[in-house]
Scaffold this active site. Sequence first.
Site, PDB file in Angstrom:
ATOM      1  N   LYS A 103      -3.468  89.743  43.441  1.00  0.00           N
ATOM      2  CA  LYS A 103      -2.914  88.671  42.617  1.00  0.00           C
ATOM      3  C   LYS A 103      -2.957  89.080  41.145  1.00  0.00           C
ATOM      4  O   LYS A 103      -4.024  89.125  40.541  1.00  0.00           O
ATOM      5  CB  LYS A 103      -3.695  87.365  42.781  1.00  0.00           C
ATOM      6  CG  LYS A 103      -2.915  86.201  42.162  1.00  0.00           C
ATOM      7  CD  LYS A 103      -3.762  84.972  41.904  1.00  0.00           C
ATOM      8  CE  LYS A 103      -4.224  84.828  40.490  1.00  0.00           C
ATOM      9  NZ  LYS A 103      -3.199  84.848  39.440  1.00  0.00           N
TER      10      LYS A 103
ATOM     11  N   GLU B  92     -17.594  86.106  23.851  1.00  0.00           N
ATOM     12  CA  GLU B  92     -16.418  86.967  23.930  1.00  0.00           C
ATOM     13  C   GLU B  92     -15.207  86.195  23.399  1.00  0.00           C
ATOM     14  O   GLU B  92     -14.946  85.072  23.833  1.00  0.00           O
ATOM     15  CB  GLU B  92     -16.162  87.378  25.377  1.00  0.00           C
ATOM     16  CG  GLU B  92     -14.972  88.309  25.503  1.00  0.00           C
ATOM     17  CD  GLU B  92     -14.690  88.736  26.936  1.00  0.00           C
ATOM     18  OE1 GLU B  92     -14.608  87.872  27.813  1.00  0.00           O
ATOM     19  OE2 GLU B  92     -14.542  89.950  27.151  1.00  0.00           O
TER      20      GLU B  92
ATOM     21  N   GLY C  92     -11.961  90.073  35.450  1.00  0.00           N
ATOM     22  CA  GLY C  92     -11.570  88.915  34.655  1.00  0.00           C
ATOM     23  C   GLY C  92     -12.765  88.356  33.924  1.00  0.00           C
ATOM     24  O   GLY C  92     -13.725  89.076  33.636  1.00  0.00           O
ATOM     25  N   SER C  93     -12.713  87.069  33.657  1.00  0.00           N
ATOM     26  CA  SER C  93     -13.750  86.456  32.824  1.00  0.00           C
ATOM     27  C   SER C  93     -15.011  86.188  33.635  1.00  0.00           C
ATOM     28  O   SER C  93     -14.978  86.060  34.862  1.00  0.00           O
ATOM     29  CB  SER C  93     -13.221  85.153  32.242  1.00  0.00           C
ATOM     30  OG  SER C  93     -12.924  84.253  33.290  1.00  0.00           O
ATOM     31  N   THR C  94     -16.114  86.088  32.938  1.00  0.00           N
ATOM     32  CA  THR C  94     -17.393  85.839  33.596  1.00  0.00           C
ATOM     33  C   THR C  94     -17.375  84.477  34.292  1.00  0.00           C
ATOM     34  O   THR C  94     -17.895  84.334  35.401  1.00  0.00           O
ATOM     35  CB  THR C  94     -18.534  85.959  32.565  1.00  0.00           C
ATOM     36  OG1 THR C  94     -18.547  87.319  32.100  1.00  0.00           O
ATOM     37  CG2 THR C  94     -19.886  85.648  33.172  1.00  0.00           C
TER      38      THR C  94
ATOM     39  N   GLY D 174     -15.520  84.796  37.455  1.00  0.00           N
ATOM     40  CA  GLY D 174     -16.341  85.663  38.309  1.00  0.00           C
ATOM     41  C   GLY D 174     -17.405  84.863  39.050  1.00  0.00           C
ATOM     42  O   GLY D 174     -17.637  85.071  40.250  1.00  0.00           O
TER      43      GLY D 174
ATOM     44  N   CYS E  35     -11.755  94.265  27.563  1.00  0.00           N
ATOM     45  CA  CYS E  35     -13.089  93.784  27.953  1.00  0.00           C
ATOM     46  C   CYS E  35     -14.193  94.542  27.235  1.00  0.00           C
ATOM     47  O   CYS E  35     -15.213  93.979  26.887  1.00  0.00           O
ATOM     48  CB  CYS E  35     -13.240  93.922  29.460  1.00  0.00           C
ATOM     49  SG  CYS E  35     -12.790  95.547  30.063  1.00  0.00           S
TER      50      CYS E  35
HETATM   51  P1  NAP Z   1      -9.520  85.050  33.956  1.00  0.00           P
HETATM   52  O1  NAP Z   1      -9.115  83.784  33.358  1.00  0.00           O
HETATM   53  O2  NAP Z   1     -10.876  85.162  34.545  1.00  0.00           O
HETATM   54  O3  NAP Z   1      -8.427  85.377  35.066  1.00  0.00           O
HETATM   55  C1  NAP Z   1      -8.494  86.538  35.849  1.00  0.00           C
HETATM   56  C2  NAP Z   1      -7.763  86.313  37.156  1.00  0.00           C
HETATM   57  O4  NAP Z   1      -8.445  85.313  37.933  1.00  0.00           O
HETATM   58  C3  NAP Z   1      -6.349  85.800  36.982  1.00  0.00           C
HETATM   59  O5  NAP Z   1      -5.519  86.395  37.947  1.00  0.00           O
HETATM   60  C4  NAP Z   1      -6.512  84.320  37.239  1.00  0.00           C
HETATM   61  O6  NAP Z   1      -5.342  83.689  37.642  1.00  0.00           O
HETATM   62  C5  NAP Z   1      -7.526  84.320  38.334  1.00  0.00           C
HETATM   63  N1  NAP Z   1      -8.239  83.061  38.515  1.00  0.00           N
HETATM   64  C6  NAP Z   1      -8.316  81.997  37.683  1.00  0.00           C
HETATM   65  N2  NAP Z   1      -9.092  81.033  38.222  1.00  0.00           N
HETATM   66  C7  NAP Z   1      -9.517  81.494  39.415  1.00  0.00           C
HETATM   67  C8  NAP Z   1     -10.368  80.971  40.435  1.00  0.00           C
HETATM   68  N3  NAP Z   1     -10.950  79.781  40.339  1.00  0.00           N
HETATM   69  N4  NAP Z   1     -10.599  81.731  41.530  1.00  0.00           N
HETATM   70  C9  NAP Z   1     -10.052  82.954  41.646  1.00  0.00           C
HETATM   71  N5  NAP Z   1      -9.238  83.502  40.718  1.00  0.00           N
HETATM   72  C10 NAP Z   1      -8.973  82.778  39.610  1.00  0.00           C
HETATM   73  O7  NAP Z   1      -9.408  86.250  32.945  1.00  0.00           O
HETATM   74  P2  NAP Z   1      -8.182  86.581  31.979  1.00  0.00           P
HETATM   75  O8  NAP Z   1      -8.167  85.548  30.920  1.00  0.00           O
HETATM   76  O9  NAP Z   1      -6.963  86.836  32.772  1.00  0.00           O
HETATM   77  O10 NAP Z   1      -8.645  87.984  31.384  1.00  0.00           O
HETATM   78  C11 NAP Z   1      -9.535  88.087  30.354  1.00  0.00           C
HETATM   79  C12 NAP Z   1     -10.955  88.311  30.855  1.00  0.00           C
HETATM   80  O11 NAP Z   1     -11.013  89.438  31.711  1.00  0.00           O
HETATM   81  C13 NAP Z   1     -11.921  88.629  29.745  1.00  0.00           C
HETATM   82  O12 NAP Z   1     -13.130  87.935  29.928  1.00  0.00           O
HETATM   83  C14 NAP Z   1     -12.157  90.121  29.878  1.00  0.00           C
HETATM   84  O13 NAP Z   1     -13.360  90.574  29.348  1.00  0.00           O
HETATM   85  C15 NAP Z   1     -12.065  90.310  31.328  1.00  0.00           C
HETATM   86  N6  NAP Z   1     -11.729  91.694  31.659  1.00  0.00           N
HETATM   87  C16 NAP Z   1     -12.707  92.504  32.172  1.00  0.00           C
HETATM   88  C17 NAP Z   1     -12.425  93.828  32.459  1.00  0.00           C
HETATM   89  C18 NAP Z   1     -13.496  94.726  33.030  1.00  0.00           C
HETATM   90  O14 NAP Z   1     -13.164  95.765  33.577  1.00  0.00           O
HETATM   91  N7  NAP Z   1     -14.762  94.404  32.928  1.00  0.00           N
HETATM   92  C19 NAP Z   1     -11.155  94.330  32.242  1.00  0.00           C
HETATM   93  C20 NAP Z   1     -10.176  93.488  31.727  1.00  0.00           C
HETATM   94  C21 NAP Z   1     -10.489  92.169  31.442  1.00  0.00           C
HETATM   95  P3  NAP Z   1      -4.348  83.072  36.527  1.00  0.00           P
HETATM   96  O15 NAP Z   1      -4.033  84.125  35.557  1.00  0.00           O
HETATM   97  O16 NAP Z   1      -3.150  82.720  37.298  1.00  0.00           O
HETATM   98  O17 NAP Z   1      -5.094  81.916  35.931  1.00  0.00           O
END
Ligand code: NAP
Length: 496
Positions: free
Chosen positions: A190, A399, A242-244, A247, A298
Amino acid sequence: MEMIKVGARRPAMLDRPQQEMLIDGQRVPALSGKTFETRNPATGELLAIVADGDAQDVDRAVKSARAAFEGPWSRMKAVERQRIMLRLADLVEDHYEELAMLDTLDLGAPYSRTMLGKARAGALLRYYAGQATLIAGETLPNAAMGDVISHTLKEPIGVVAAINPWNGPVGMSVWKAGPVLASGCTLVMKPAEQTPLSALRFGELCLEAGVPPGVINILTGQGAAGAALSAHPDVDKIAFTGSTGVGEKILHAAAGTMKRVTVELGGKSPNIVFADADLDKAVPAAAMAVFANSGQICSAGTRLFVQSSIREEFMERLAAFTRTIKVGDPLDPETQIGPVVSAPQMDKILAYIESATREGGEALVGGKRMSGVGYDDGFFIEPTIFTGLDDTMTIVREEIFGPVLSALSFDTIEEALQRANATEFGLASGVWTSNLTTAHRMARGIRAGSVWINCYQMLDPGVPFGGYKMSGFGRESGPHHIEDYLETKSVWIKLD
Ligand code: NAP
Ligand code: MG
């Protein structure tokens, strides 16, 4: 419907305004018929109307992945999967202009930046292709009575769900697909709702390379689709980036069926400059450690610690460099930084900037949304450096995921270590010094998954990447990543 115009470089995929998901080798609309829009954050232009998957589509995609897992894919020899992956590596490179342009339009990252991903994408696929034929069990001695042989088999774990963020779309798709294909698992991926396009194109290229239908499914949708996917009883493993906060939700959702989970989460990484550093290198690197990709990385070096004796000179040079950074049209080859991904993301970043001012910080550079021709329709924020901070302030702790640097100073190596580690996160870190002892002491002392010394943001398919503490667990890349996609079975054979 208004559509984008980028002349010759406009990806052919965008000729079709409707973008269906990719399940079992077919582009299909959501069963509900629902859609959502994806727009260009630099201009506000509508790029495509995308299938909005929900729990029923998740179920369909997981069934397809399960059937593919049990079908010919499970009997294919590793060398065959390897051949397909090497073909895919070539195809992805051949189509990289298109993939990079899709990301530039969808995310807003400069085309000059998205194109940098080409070498990495090819290298990732070839690295994992190499691993496909290295998967092997062991013959192990035992102390059983009689003549008993014991050995292990390494078997693919099954159906994997990958849930991706928006900040590096095609690179993330490739990174998630690599170990799946190498191990013989199947995937439902996804992409984030803000950037679904390049994942769909990547999925098509997988089919073209000979990946059987159903092995790689691309499920477009919003957070609810991710939630349904992470709770689906027939998913064996989740690879989340994604976000903590999300996660944590995924860990809860996975608990009921004991799914294997790896989570790559957020960060608040320290970047520490000692007085003996090569400042000609450290100054631009400290700026780009946080401003690259508009701060949406990230592992961005968002907490800068400069040793007090060089603080004044360093901050002057950093401010001067930052003022030269060209922010603007992602299609302009001169542009270094584009917009942030969306209006909500922009608002979140601006609220952090406000909180910093309210709590007593001072914007040394930047601090505002950019306006005027070329900026008004997009979500552009000035590269921003805050001084006058202490470690307890909101922008120093949380963050932001935007182009905002917290500049702090320190006196001793002990202090630097203590404050670098005083965070709930532990994803990455940078150290700038010409002293070998300082470098080693910092490398051992920092509690984070990556320590970059006299460099920043280095990544390689052969070197593990991932987090300590609230930055998650599991390591992607490197020789052991594939273990997360394999089960170990012990076989005992009594000979008498
Ligand atoms: P996010 O809001 O956590 O979303 C990540 C993914 O999870 C998206 O596909 C999102 O769908 C989906 N999602 C949302 N709610 C969910 C739920 N309840 N259950 C399962 N999946 C769900 O993160 P983001 O805003 O896209 O990205 C930014 C974050 O990612 C930052 O915190 C960044 O630090 C982190 N990140 C970490 C790394 C690493 O390797 N450590 C790399 C890149 C980014 P939708 O988009 O459709 O809401
Ligand atoms: Mg978009």
